[in-house]
Design a protein around this motif. Structure first.
Motif, PDB file in Angstrom:
ATOM      1  N   SER A  53      -7.443  -0.818 -14.288  1.00 47.58           N
ATOM      2  CA  SER A  53      -6.187  -0.212 -13.823  1.00 47.58           C
ATOM      3  C   SER A  53      -5.373   0.390 -14.957  1.00 47.58           C
ATOM      4  CB  SER A  53      -5.338  -1.257 -13.092  1.00 47.58           C
ATOM      5  OG  SER A  53      -4.785  -2.181 -14.017  1.00 47.58           O
ATOM      6  N   GLY A  54      -5.622  -0.078 -16.187  1.00 46.45           N
ATOM      7  CA  GLY A  54      -4.817   0.379 -17.321  1.00 46.45           C
ATOM      8  C   GLY A  54      -3.441  -0.261 -17.361  1.00 46.45           C
ATOM      9  N   ASN A  55      -3.261  -1.318 -16.570  1.00 43.52           N
ATOM     10  CA  ASN A  55      -1.986  -2.044 -16.528  1.00 43.52           C
ATOM     11  C   ASN A  55      -2.067  -3.203 -17.516  1.00 43.52           C
ATOM     12  OD1 ASN A  55       0.235  -3.609 -16.013  1.00 43.52           O
ATOM     13  ND2 ASN A  55      -0.263  -4.030 -13.880  1.00 43.52           N
ATOM     14  N   TYR A  56      -1.342  -3.066 -18.617  1.00 40.33           N
ATOM     15  CA  TYR A  56      -1.408  -4.068 -19.669  1.00 40.33           C
ATOM     16  C   TYR A  56      -0.089  -4.817 -19.829  1.00 40.33           C
ATOM     17  CZ  TYR A  56      -5.694  -1.539 -20.696  1.00 40.33           C
ATOM     18  OH  TYR A  56      -6.929  -0.947 -20.605  1.00 40.33           O
ATOM     19  N   ASP A  57       0.595  -5.075 -18.686  1.00 37.34           N
ATOM     20  CA  ASP A  57       1.802  -5.902 -18.764  1.00 37.34           C
ATOM     21  C   ASP A  57       1.416  -7.217 -19.416  1.00 37.34           C
ATOM     22  OD1 ASP A  57       3.306  -3.949 -17.525  1.00 37.34           O
ATOM     23  OD2 ASP A  57       3.149  -4.861 -15.534  1.00 37.34           O
ATOM     24  N   PRO A  58       2.187  -7.639 -20.409  1.00 43.49           N
ATOM     25  CA  PRO A  58       1.737  -8.767 -21.235  1.00 43.49           C
ATOM     26  C   PRO A  58       1.746 -10.122 -20.542  1.00 43.49           C
ATOM     27  CG  PRO A  58       3.915  -8.053 -21.912  1.00 43.49           C
ATOM     28  CD  PRO A  58       3.455  -7.082 -20.866  1.00 43.49           C
TER      29      PRO A  58
END
Length: 122
Positions: A53-58
């Motif tokens: 998804s490219g979602n890299y919320d930490p």
């Protein structure tokens, strides 16, 4: 010691998905295949989905993973034990940091495969 294994596994997942993408394969199908194999595990599923998804919320940041790998490399050096796999994995997390992902989830190591590496300083 956990961070050596986890960091290496997540980086290997990133590399596998990067190769799959470059080969024109559906990364989600690759993850689904993993989930039905001996490689099925929660970290592969969770971090793989973030990579696709490219979602890299930490959750656990790149800079923390890289710090732990650096400390493991220091320990290996102090104990005079080679750690070439850890060194290679550490380089990929350093690359993700160079690309501006220090505070992103450590699944952002996937970004290390999206741009060419800087020229070698050899």
């Amino acid at each position: 010691m956990l961070q050596i294994l986890m960091g290496s596994f997540v980086a290997a997942t990133a590399e596998t998905l990067a190769l799959a993408k470059q080969a024109g394969l559906d990364q989600s199908k690759i993850l689904d295949m993993f989930s039905h194999s001996a490689m099925a595990n929660p970290i592969c599923s969770a971090k793989g989905k973030l990579m696709v998804s490219g979602n890299y919320d930490p959750n656990f940041q790149v800079y923390l993973q890289q710090k732990d790998l650096r400390l493991a490399l220091k320990l290996a050096e102090d104990l005079e034990i080679g750690a070439p796999i850890t060194a290679a994995v550490n380089a990929q997390y350093l690359r993700a940091k160079q690309l501006g992902h220090s505070n992103a989830d450590f699944a952002a190591v996937r970004t290390a495969y999206d741009s060419p590496a800087p020229p070698s300083k050899l």
